[in-house]
Design a protein around this motif. Structure first.
Motif, PDB file in Angstrom:
ATOM      1  N   CYS A   1       0.965  -1.152  -0.047  1.00 49.32           N
ATOM      2  CA  CYS A   1      -0.024  -0.118   0.063  1.00 49.32           C
ATOM      3  C   CYS A   1       1.027   1.365   0.014  1.00 49.32           C
ATOM      4  CB  CYS A   1      -0.908   0.037   1.220  1.00 49.32           C
ATOM      5  SG  CYS A   1      -1.802   1.491   1.537  1.00 49.32           S
TER       6      CYS A   1
ATOM      7  N   CYS B   1      -8.803   4.293  -2.459  1.00 53.14           N
ATOM      8  CA  CYS B   1      -9.982   3.649  -1.964  1.00 53.14           C
ATOM      9  C   CYS B   1     -10.796   4.580  -0.898  1.00 53.14           C
ATOM     10  CB  CYS B   1      -9.405   2.532  -1.486  1.00 53.14           C
ATOM     11  SG  CYS B   1      -8.068   2.751  -0.137  1.00 53.14           S
TER      12      CYS B   1
ATOM     13  N   CYS C   1     -13.429  -0.237  -4.082  1.00 52.26           N
ATOM     14  CA  CYS C   1     -11.731  -0.155  -3.709  1.00 52.26           C
ATOM     15  C   CYS C   1     -10.784  -1.004  -4.405  1.00 52.26           C
ATOM     16  CB  CYS C   1     -11.867  -0.164  -2.146  1.00 52.26           C
ATOM     17  SG  CYS C   1     -12.546  -2.019  -1.484  1.00 52.26           S
TER      18      CYS C   1
ATOM     19  N   CYS D   1      -7.433   0.553  -6.832  1.00 45.79           N
ATOM     20  CA  CYS D   1      -6.327   0.363  -5.926  1.00 45.79           C
ATOM     21  C   CYS D   1      -5.215   0.324  -7.066  1.00 45.79           C
ATOM     22  CB  CYS D   1      -6.334  -0.891  -5.060  1.00 45.79           C
ATOM     23  SG  CYS D   1      -4.715  -0.913  -4.166  1.00 45.79           S
TER      24      CYS D   1
ATOM     25  N   THR E   1      -1.922  -0.346  -6.978  1.00 45.51           N
ATOM     26  CA  THR E   1      -0.369  -1.044  -6.548  1.00 45.51           C
ATOM     27  C   THR E   1      -0.423  -2.365  -7.286  1.00 45.51           C
ATOM     28  OG1 THR E   1      -1.358  -1.930  -4.682  1.00 45.51           O
ATOM     29  CG2 THR E   1      -0.159   0.118  -4.473  1.00 45.51           C
TER      30      THR E   1
ATOM     31  N   LYS F   1      -2.227  -5.662  -6.168  1.00 47.42           N
ATOM     32  CA  LYS F   1      -3.042  -4.763  -5.527  1.00 47.42           C
ATOM     33  C   LYS F   1      -3.214  -5.119  -3.908  1.00 47.42           C
ATOM     34  CE  LYS F   1      -6.747  -4.227  -9.169  1.00 47.42           C
ATOM     35  NZ  LYS F   1      -6.868  -2.619  -9.272  1.00 47.42           N
ATOM     36  N   SER F   2      -3.335  -3.904  -3.351  1.00 46.62           N
ATOM     37  CA  SER F   2      -3.243  -3.973  -1.942  1.00 46.62           C
ATOM     38  C   SER F   2      -4.779  -4.167  -1.204  1.00 46.62           C
ATOM     39  CB  SER F   2      -2.865  -2.672  -1.114  1.00 46.62           C
ATOM     40  OG  SER F   2      -1.661  -2.175  -1.922  1.00 46.62           O
TER      41      SER F   2
END
Ligand SMILES: Cc1ncc(C[n+]2csc(CCOP(=O)(O)OP(=O)(O)O)c2C)c(N)n1
Ligand code: SF4
Ligand code: SF4
Ligand code: SF4
Ligand SMILES: [Mg+2]
Lengths: 131, 318
Positions: free
Chosen positions: A60, A66, A96, A100, A102, A105-106
Motif C-alpha cells: 500500500c 480507496c 476499492c 487500487c 498497486t 493490489k493492496s
C-alpha cells in the motif's frame, strides 16, 4: 426515540445523531463521537455482503483512492494512512479493489467466509507483465 | 467569513471526518454517496442540508435511523430546494436582527436532489431559488432516470436509453428525446456559478464546490451519478463508468460564471469513443443491434457538436 413505534412518534420530533452537545463535528473522528441510537452508524450492513475486501498493507502506498471512492465510508484513513476496512459498513461493492493502483493490489475481494490470515499469507506476488 | 478548508491533495483530503454515515440503504456501489461525501468534505463549516424524495433521501432516513451528521430536512419530491432557501432566509433575518447565538459559524446551505426532482418535478422551485438569489447550492445527483421508483424516464434520460416507461423493444429503441441542458438553463438565471462535476474528478469537484461556497448567491451543480441498478453495470465498475462519462465527453466538465463566462475545466488526454461509454451499460445494449447502430454514430456526432460548442463559448469569452 429509537425504541418508539410510529404511533408514539410526535409530529415535528427531531432525530438527533449524537447524544449530548457536539460543537465541532467536522473536527471529531468517528471513534470520538457520541453517536445516538438514531444514527445509522450504530447499525450494520455486513450481512449484505457476498464478497468482502481484504487489505494487505505490504504494498500500500497510502494514495487514498480507496478512501475517496468508497461509497460507504468504510475505508479507515487516519493521519493520511490507510489502516483498514470498516466491516460493519462495507457492502462489498468492490470499488476499492478496482481503484487500487498497486501491483499486486493492496485490496482484493474474497468470499465472505474466507479466512483473512490465510489469504494474507498467500497474497499474489507482483505481476511482472504489468508495468 | 470562515476560512476555506485547505485540500492540496488526496492524502490531505483523507484527514476529513465524514459527516455522512454508513449502513444507509443505498445500493452497493451507488455513486450518490460518493458525490455527497466529496461535497460535504469540501468544508468544515456547519451544514444545513435537504434531500428531495429519491434514492438519497429514501435510503438515508429510514426510521429510526438517520445517516446525516448535520441539520437535514426532507419535505417532498419537489421542494427540497425551497426548504433550504427558507432556512437560509430565516438565518439571514435572524442575523440582521442580531439574534444569532453564534454569528461567526457561517453555515453552508445545500440541497440535494435527483434528476427527476430537479429537471422535472422540482424545476420551478429550483428556478425560484435561483431567481430570488438565495445564498445556497443545489446539487443534482444526475443518474438520468427516476431510479428510486424503478427506472422511469425523466427529461434527463438520454436518447436510446431503455427505461421502464420508454423501453427498448420490437418497435422502439427506447428514449427518443435528448437530455435537457440544465446547466445552461440554470446559468441563464444569471446566477454567480453553475457547473457540471463528476465523482471520479474529485479535485475538480472540490474546487468547484469551494468556489460555489465562496460566491454570494445561488449555485447550481450537476453531478453525473452512474447508477449500477438502472444503467445496468457491475457495482465494482462505478468509477470506471464515471471515467468513461467524462473521458468520452458525454459529461464534459465545465463551469459558467455569472451566467455567461464559460470555462472548460477538464480536457481528457485521450478522448474515449462514445461507443465505449454506451457499451459498458445494459441500458444501451440494444443499440448494438445492426438496425440501431446508426444511433451510435448520431450519439458521437451530438457529443462532438456539444464539445465544439463549449469550446467556441469558452473562446468567445461572452
Ligand atoms: C410528487 C411526487 N411524485 C412522485 C413521487 C414518487 N417518487 C418517489 S422517488 C421518485 C423518483 C426519484 O427520481 P430522482 O429524482 O431522479 O432521484 P433518484 O431516485 O433517481 O436518485 C418518485 C417518482 C413522490 N414521492 N412525490
Ligand atoms: S488504493 Fe490501494 S494503495 Fe491506495 S491507499 Fe488504498 S489500499 Fe493503499
Ligand atoms: S468493498 Fe465497497 S463498501 Fe467495501 S470498503 Fe471497498 S469500496 Fe467500500
Ligand atoms: S438505484 Fe441507483 S441511485 Fe438508487 S441507490 Fe441504487 S445505485 Fe444508487
Ligand atoms: Mg434520478
Amino acid at each position: 426515540m429509537a425504541n418508539k413505534g410510529w404511533n408514539e412518534f410526535e409530529i415535528g420530533a427531531m432525530l438527533r445523531t449524537f447524544d449530548g452537545k457536539i460543537d465541532d463535528i467536522a473536527g471529531t473522528r468517528q471513534e470520538d463521537r457520541a453517536y445516538s441510537e438514531n444514527s445509522s452508524f450504530v447499525a450494520s450492513v455486513a450481512d449484505w455482503r457476498i464478497e468482502k475486501p481484504i487489505f494487505s498493507k505490504d504494498f500500500c502506498i497510502d494514495c487514498q483512492f480507496c478512501w475517496i471512492y468508497c461509497p460507504d465510508m468504510s475505508i479507515i484513513a487516519r493521519d493520511k494512512k490507510m489502516i483498514g476496512v470498516d466491516m460493519d459498513h462495507c457492502k462489498g461493492c468492490g470499488i476499492c479493489v478496482e481503484v487500487c493502483p498497486t501491483n499486486p493490489k493492496s485490496l482484493l475481494m474474497f468470499p465472505e467466509q474466507a479466512d483473512e490470515e490465510t489469504e494474507l499469507a498467500q497474497w499474489p506476488a507482483k505481476d511482472e507483465e504489468k508495468k | 467569513m470562515s476560512e476555506m478548508k485547505k485540500i492540496k491533495n488526496l492524502k490531505e483530503f483523507s484527514t476529513s471526518a465524514d459527516r455522512f454515515e454508513g449502513a444507509n440503504l443505498l445500493c452497493p456501489g451507488c455513486a450518490h454517496s460518493i458525490i455527497v461525501r466529496e461535497v460535504l468534505n469540501a468544508t468544515n463549516d456547519d451544514l444545513v442540508l435537504s434531500a428531495s424524495t429519491g434514492c438519497l433521501e429514501v435510503c438515508t432516513a429510514v426510521y429510526p435511523y438517520t445517516s446525516w451528521d448535520a441539520s437535514w430536512i426532507h419535505i417532498g419530491f419537489e421542494n427540497g430546494s425551497t426548504a433550504v432557501a427558507g432556512a437560509e432566509a430565516m438565518y439571514n433575518a435572524l442575523r440582521n436582527k442580531g439574534r444569532l447565538k453564534q454569528p461567526d459559524r457561517n453555515p453552508k446551505f445545500i440541497s440535494f436532489a435527483g434528476d427527476g426532482a430537479s429537471y422535472d418535478i422540482g424545476f420551478q422551485w429550483i428556478s425560484g431559488c435561483m431567481e430570488r438569489g438565495h445564498n445556497m447550492m443545489h446539487v443534482v445527483l444526475d443518474n438520468e432516470v427516476y431510479a428510486n421508483t424503478g427506472g422511469q424516464r425523466s427529461s434527463s434520460t438520454p436518447i436510446g436509453s431503455s427505461s421502464t416507461t420508454a423501453p427498448a423493444g420490437r418497435v422502439s429503441y427506447g428514449e427518443k428525446k435528448n437530455k435537457k441542458d440544465m446547466v445552461s438553463i440554470m446559468a441563464s438565471h444569471g446566477i454567480p456559478y453553475s457547473a457540471q462535476v463528476a465523482p471520479n474528478k474529485w479535485k475538480d469537484m472540490v474546487k468547484k464546490i469551494q468556489h460555489g461556497f465562496s460566491v454570494d448567491g445561488p449555485v447550481f451543480i450537476n453531478a453525473v451519478s452512474p447508477c449500477t441498478t438502472e444503467w445496468k453495470f457491475d457495482p465494482k465498475d462505478t468509477m470506471m463508468l464515471s471515467d468513461l462519462s467524462t473521458d468520452s465527453l458525454v459529461f464534459p466538465l465545465y463551469e459558467i460564471i455569472d451566467g455567461h463566462e464559460l470555462n472548460i475545466t477538464y480536457r481528457p488526454k485521450n478522448v474515449v469513443p462514445v461507443e465505449e461509454y454506451l457499451a459498458a451499460q445494459g441500458r444501451f445494449k440494444h443499440l448494438f443491434k445492426d438496425q440501431y447502430k446508426y444511433l451510435i454514430k448520431e450519439w458521437q456526432e451530438r457529443v462532438d457538436a456539444k464539445w465544439a460548442y463549449l469550446n467556441r463559448r469558452e473562446e468567445a469569452r461572452v
